[in-house]
Every structure is written in C-alpha cells, then in structure tokens.
Design a protein around this motif. Structure first.
Motif, PDB file in Angstrom:
ATOM      1  N   LEU A  44      -9.711  38.327  56.803  1.00  0.00           N
ATOM      2  CA  LEU A  44      -9.093  39.562  57.302  1.00  0.00           C
ATOM      3  C   LEU A  44      -7.868  39.936  56.470  1.00  0.00           C
ATOM      4  O   LEU A  44      -7.629  41.126  56.199  1.00  0.00           O
ATOM      5  CB  LEU A  44      -8.707  39.399  58.771  1.00  0.00           C
ATOM      6  N   SER A  45      -7.092  38.944  56.053  1.00  0.00           N
ATOM      7  CA  SER A  45      -5.926  39.220  55.208  1.00  0.00           C
ATOM      8  C   SER A  45      -6.348  39.787  53.868  1.00  0.00           C
ATOM      9  O   SER A  45      -5.726  40.716  53.344  1.00  0.00           O
ATOM     10  CB  SER A  45      -5.116  37.931  54.987  1.00  0.00           C
ATOM     11  N   ARG A  46      -7.408  39.230  53.303  1.00  0.00           N
ATOM     12  CA  ARG A  46      -7.907  39.718  52.021  1.00  0.00           C
ATOM     13  C   ARG A  46      -8.330  41.183  52.115  1.00  0.00           C
ATOM     14  O   ARG A  46      -8.155  41.961  51.171  1.00  0.00           O
ATOM     15  CB  ARG A  46      -9.084  38.870  51.553  1.00  0.00           C
ATOM     16  N   LEU A  47      -8.909  41.563  53.248  1.00  0.00           N
ATOM     17  CA  LEU A  47      -9.380  42.941  53.419  1.00  0.00           C
ATOM     18  C   LEU A  47      -8.238  43.948  53.331  1.00  0.00           C
ATOM     19  O   LEU A  47      -8.440  45.099  52.947  1.00  0.00           O
ATOM     20  CB  LEU A  47     -10.103  43.095  54.766  1.00  0.00           C
ATOM     21  N   LEU A  50      -3.585  41.213  51.498  1.00  0.00           N
ATOM     22  CA  LEU A  50      -2.496  40.291  51.790  1.00  0.00           C
ATOM     23  C   LEU A  50      -2.961  38.868  51.499  1.00  0.00           C
ATOM     24  O   LEU A  50      -4.167  38.589  51.498  1.00  0.00           O
ATOM     25  CB  LEU A  50      -2.052  40.422  53.249  1.00  0.00           C
ATOM     26  N   PRO A  51      -2.031  37.963  51.243  1.00  0.00           N
ATOM     27  CA  PRO A  51      -2.414  36.575  50.929  1.00  0.00           C
ATOM     28  C   PRO A  51      -3.163  35.928  52.097  1.00  0.00           C
ATOM     29  O   PRO A  51      -2.766  36.079  53.255  1.00  0.00           O
ATOM     30  CB  PRO A  51      -1.060  35.885  50.697  1.00  0.00           C
ATOM     31  N   PRO A  52      -4.233  35.176  51.828  1.00  0.00           N
ATOM     32  CA  PRO A  52      -4.989  34.514  52.893  1.00  0.00           C
ATOM     33  C   PRO A  52      -4.126  33.586  53.755  1.00  0.00           C
ATOM     34  O   PRO A  52      -4.399  33.416  54.939  1.00  0.00           O
ATOM     35  CB  PRO A  52      -6.042  33.711  52.120  1.00  0.00           C
ATOM     36  N   ILE A 183       5.294  32.472  44.120  1.00  0.00           N
ATOM     37  CA  ILE A 183       4.922  33.015  42.814  1.00  0.00           C
ATOM     38  C   ILE A 183       3.551  33.689  42.856  1.00  0.00           C
ATOM     39  O   ILE A 183       3.305  34.687  42.173  1.00  0.00           O
ATOM     40  CB  ILE A 183       4.939  31.907  41.731  1.00  0.00           C
ATOM     41  N   GLY A 184       2.632  33.156  43.666  1.00  0.00           N
ATOM     42  CA  GLY A 184       1.273  33.688  43.687  1.00  0.00           C
ATOM     43  C   GLY A 184       1.215  35.142  44.104  1.00  0.00           C
ATOM     44  O   GLY A 184       0.490  35.950  43.517  1.00  0.00           O
ATOM     45  N   ILE A 185       1.970  35.493  45.148  1.00  0.00           N
ATOM     46  CA  ILE A 185       1.941  36.858  45.686  1.00  0.00           C
ATOM     47  C   ILE A 185       2.511  37.843  44.673  1.00  0.00           C
ATOM     48  O   ILE A 185       1.913  38.874  44.366  1.00  0.00           O
ATOM     49  CB  ILE A 185       2.738  36.911  47.006  1.00  0.00           C
ATOM     50  N   THR A 186       3.683  37.511  44.139  1.00  0.00           N
ATOM     51  CA  THR A 186       4.343  38.418  43.201  1.00  0.00           C
ATOM     52  C   THR A 186       3.555  38.572  41.904  1.00  0.00           C
ATOM     53  O   THR A 186       3.399  39.684  41.379  1.00  0.00           O
ATOM     54  CB  THR A 186       5.759  37.915  42.893  1.00  0.00           C
ATOM     55  N   SER A 187       3.062  37.469  41.363  1.00  0.00           N
ATOM     56  CA  SER A 187       2.351  37.537  40.081  1.00  0.00           C
ATOM     57  C   SER A 187       1.073  38.360  40.204  1.00  0.00           C
ATOM     58  O   SER A 187       0.656  39.029  39.257  1.00  0.00           O
ATOM     59  CB  SER A 187       2.030  36.132  39.562  1.00  0.00           C
ATOM     60  N   LEU A 425       7.312  38.559  57.506  1.00  0.00           N
ATOM     61  CA  LEU A 425       7.774  39.903  57.133  1.00  0.00           C
ATOM     62  C   LEU A 425       8.122  40.008  55.650  1.00  0.00           C
ATOM     63  O   LEU A 425       7.792  41.010  55.010  1.00  0.00           O
ATOM     64  CB  LEU A 425       8.981  40.292  57.988  1.00  0.00           C
ATOM     65  N   THR A 426       8.781  38.997  55.095  1.00  0.00           N
ATOM     66  CA  THR A 426       9.120  39.069  53.666  1.00  0.00           C
ATOM     67  C   THR A 426       7.863  39.058  52.812  1.00  0.00           C
ATOM     68  O   THR A 426       7.793  39.724  51.775  1.00  0.00           O
ATOM     69  CB  THR A 426      10.034  37.906  53.243  1.00  0.00           C
ATOM     70  N   THR A 427       6.842  38.328  53.253  1.00  0.00           N
ATOM     71  CA  THR A 427       5.594  38.278  52.496  1.00  0.00           C
ATOM     72  C   THR A 427       4.824  39.585  52.626  1.00  0.00           C
ATOM     73  O   THR A 427       4.171  40.036  51.673  1.00  0.00           O
ATOM     74  CB  THR A 427       4.735  37.095  52.978  1.00  0.00           C
ATOM     75  N   PHE A 428       4.904  40.225  53.792  1.00  0.00           N
ATOM     76  CA  PHE A 428       4.260  41.522  53.997  1.00  0.00           C
ATOM     77  C   PHE A 428       4.970  42.625  53.201  1.00  0.00           C
ATOM     78  O   PHE A 428       4.329  43.503  52.625  1.00  0.00           O
ATOM     79  CB  PHE A 428       4.292  41.896  55.478  1.00  0.00           C
TER      80      PHE A 428
END
Length: 459
Positions: A44-47, A50-52, A183-187, A425-428
């Motif tokens: 659902l996050s991938r859809l 957003l990171p799993p 790093i994964g999200i930002t990159s 929230l910071t990741t979103f």
C-alpha cells in the motif's frame, strides 16, 4: 462403550506439558500475522510512492495495542487482551496464571526475533554504507552531517528537559532519535529528479551516509546510558571514545580480516559459503560489542562496513537481502505494535501534554535538519534549502532508535508515541518538499550512480 466427543478432543484443559507446544503455536500465528501485515502495509505504501517501511510501521500500529490487539506484549497489555491468546484459549482452556505464562514466553520469543531483526538491519546498512564514497564526499558533506546530528540532538534534549521537565536519560534518548537521516528515501527522490550527481545530491547522500555512522555511535552511547540509569560526564566521554574506537578499529583491522574471509569463502563449496561466514562474523562482532558494554547493533554495523570492502560485496549484498526480508519486518511491525496511540487522544485532557511533546519533536526534527544547508561553505549558487530538506526524513534509522528505546523501558508511552509520529511525518513530508524546491534540470544531470540507486531501491 467409549464416551468420547469432539469437544474432548479439541477442548482439553492445558497442562504444563502443553506449554511449549502452545508457545510455539502462538509464535507461529503471530509471525504469520506480522508477515501479512508487513506485506500489505508495504504494498500500500508503494502504491502512494512512500517507503514500504512506513507501511510496515503503520500496519504494526493497526495490529498492535492501539487497535486490533493481535500483536501485543506484556509491558503494554494483559494476556486476556491478546486476541491470539484468546484464540488459543478457545481451543485449549487455560487458567489465568498459565495463560499469562504462555503469553510471556510467546512474547519473549517474538521480542528476541525483533532484536535479531535490528541486528540484521544494521548489518545490511553497514554493507550499503560505502566507505569509498565516504572518503570521496569531502569536508562539505561531513560538516552537514555533524550539524545534522548536533543541532537536533541538542535542541531536542534541552527542550524536553527544560520545557517538558523530562528526566535526563529519556530526553537524551529522544534527542538521539532526532539525529537520524534515511538515505534511501532521499536518494530515490534525487534520482527521479536527476539531481543524484548534482552538487546538492552528492552532499546530501554523502552527509546521510556519515549521519548513519554518527547516529549509530550516538545510539550505542545512549542505549548504554539507559542500562546504567544515570548520566556521568566521564562515563559519556568514555562511551563515545569506546564506540568510536570500536568502529574505527574494526574498519582498520578489517583490511587484514577481508583476506581471511575471502580465503574461507573460496574454500567452502556447500550452500551458504559466502553468506554464512558473513553472518557468523556479524554475530560475533555484535557479541563482542555487547561484551564490552556497547550495543550489539554497533558490532553488526561495523561488520557490514568491514565486509563492504571485500571483492564479493555485490554478491554478498544480494544474498543478505532475502534474509533481511524475512527477519527485519518482525522488528518494524513490532515497533508499531508496541505504540499506544491512545496516549495522544486530544479528547482526554491528560493526553494533551503528549501532543505538545509530539509537536515540539516534529518542529525540532525539521528545523534541526533544514539548517544543515547553511553549513555548506564555498559553494555559490547551491540550493541550501534542498540540502536541508533532503536531510529531514528519519525513515528506518529513526525507527531503530524508537524500537531500542521502547524495549529498554526508558521511554514513557507519550514520548515513545511522539517519536513514532515524528518519524512518520518527517518521512512523509520530505519527498514532496524536496520535489517542490528542486526542479528537473533542463539538460538533465546524469544519474548513473548504480550503488546509490540500488541502495534506494532496497529501502
């Protein structure tokens, strides 16, 4: 004539001999629920791009103490509130005391698996933290990383002590949770926008990798402080020196170890000839870190950094990923499951302080990273705001802090929930904000850094 019924077959009263099978049944059912939750949440996050890991965390909250009570633990719930225990009780009646024993044993097994999951996670992060990249990013990324650790840590810790009157150790732990960067999200966002090879992208990725290293040292220190229950300046300095020396020493000695590791891997001809020696080394390093009163995760992270230098790094990465896919979700789902979001219900007056704490941590988490963009010197026409925003997401690293703080018992329920909300929230927020402040280059900036792309795809 035998007087036998189906009810006698399925509803026999439990005895002491039944404890181990009942514990195993509870563990198997709990793991099945955890894996279903992790996959549904991840997909659902991938859809929604957003990171799993966020889906796994939110899924854990749903199946945990905050909602369905499927995955719960003795520190937050009674045995009678566990739906899994009620299910077992339906088929095998148990008295309350025996039920509590089964519940405690089953929960302990799941907790140990979650602890093992975080060790594997840190080993994987160590493997992905390319030391050659660390050496090449230069002082600019190092300065950004240091500011990105010191600023939120200091602001968060001091604010919690002076404004919210928290004891020193919980405040330090929460402050440490603010230091992480994913790093994964930002990159991934930088790659999509064509900025992975731009100055901003190189500084963000380099700083995030250094951030991970500094963050793990900070985590090892604060987790050790949580065990002792007191803060002593001499002890803090000793822990920082010990953690840093352990990490640096491991890397330096790793050059000699790598030759032995490669020789062993080449001589072994059966299945697992590469991954089994690698995991053995990681577990021994984790054990060594524990023995010298540091955290096991520091040893696992150091092992990953060491093995990252081997000639078979890429092959080892591929073999570690499936193992991490099996064990790491147990950690993330249980972190969410332990969080009691009811402590943030604004309709209950005594909960409003927890909401204020969560709001404070979110503000500090954002400001403490955004200011890192202005730590870059000698780079005219660089997008400082983009660098700062790129450092905001806490992701999986922030969850490691929350998870260890929860299992150590050092965090109160409101503070633990506030940290989880801050991580979510910071990741979103980071990906859409980064896209807002960065425009796709007209000519296109090449993004052929496969190692970082692979890293982003695994997160």
């Amino acid at each position: 004539m035998l007087n036998f019924s189906v009810s006698n077959l399925f509803f026999a009263t439990a005895t002491e001999a039944d404890k181990a099978p009942l514990v195993l049944t509870g563990v198997l059912l709990t793991l099945a629920i955890i894996y279903i939750t992790s996959k549904l949440g991840g997909e659902l996050s991938r859809l929604v791009n957003l990171p799993p890991v966020l889906g796994e965390l939110v899924g854990g909250v749903i199946v945990g103490v905050s909602a369905l009570n499927l995955v719960v633990f003795p520190e937050t719930s009674e045995a009678s509130t566990s739906q899994i225990m009620n299910f077992l009780q339906f088929f095998t009646p148990m008295n309350p005391e025996f039920l509590s024993e089964v519940f405690a044993s089953q929960s302990e097994v799941i907790s140990v698996l979650a602890e093992l999951g975080v060790v594997v996670l840190l080993f994987e992060i160590g493997l992905e933290s390319d030391l050659r990249e660390l050496k090449s990013v230069g002082y600019q990324a190092a300065i950004v990383a240091v500011v990105g650790v010191v600023a939120p840590f200091a602001l968060g810790t001091v604010g919690l002590i002076y404004f919210f009157h928290f004891p020193t150790i919980p405040a330090i732990f929460a402050g440490a949770a603010l230091t992480a960067t994913s790093i994964g999200i930002t990159s991934k966002v930088l790659s999509e926008l064509g900025y992975l090879k731009a100055k901003e992208g190189q500084i963000i990725v380099g700083a995030a990798v250094i951030d991970d290293v500094l963050g793990i040292i900070v985590l090892a220190v604060v987790a050790s402080l949580a065990k002792t229950g007191e803060v002593n300046l001499t002890q803090v300095i000793l822990l920082i020196v010990s953690a840093s020396a352990f990490l640096i020493g491991s890397i330096l000695l790793g050059k000699f170890f790598n030759q032995s590791f490669m020789a062993i891997a080449d001589k072994l001809k059966t299945r697992g000839n590469l991954v089994i020696p690698a995991f053995t080394f990681a577990l021994l390093m984790a054990f060594l870190a524990n023995v010298i009163h540091l955290e096991a995760i520091l040893g696992a992270f150091a092992a990953g950094l060491v093995l990252d230098e081997t000639d078979k790094r890429k092959e080892l990465d591929k073999q570690v990923i499936p193992i991490a896919d099996v064990i790491v979700p147990v950690f993330f789902v249980t972190v969410g499951a332990r969080v009691d979001l009811s402590v943030l219900n604004p309709l209950i007056p005594e909960n409003r302080a927890g909401l204020a704490i969560a709001s404070f941590l979110i503000v500090v988490a954002i400001i403490g990273k955004v200011i890192t963009g202005w730590a870059v010197f000698g780079q005219p026409n660089i997008n400082r705001l983009a660098i700062g925003i790129g450092m905001i997401p806490r992701g999986e690293v922030g969850l490691v802090f929350a998870g260890i703080g929860s299992t150590s018992g050092v965090l109160s329920k409101p503070l633990e929930a506030a940290i989880i909300i801050m991580v979510i929230l910071t990741t979103f927020l980071a990906p859409p904000l980064l896209k807002l402040v960065l425009k796709k280059p007209e000519t296109g900036v090449p993004t052929t850094d496969n190692s970082v792309k692979e890293l982003a795809s695994t997160k």
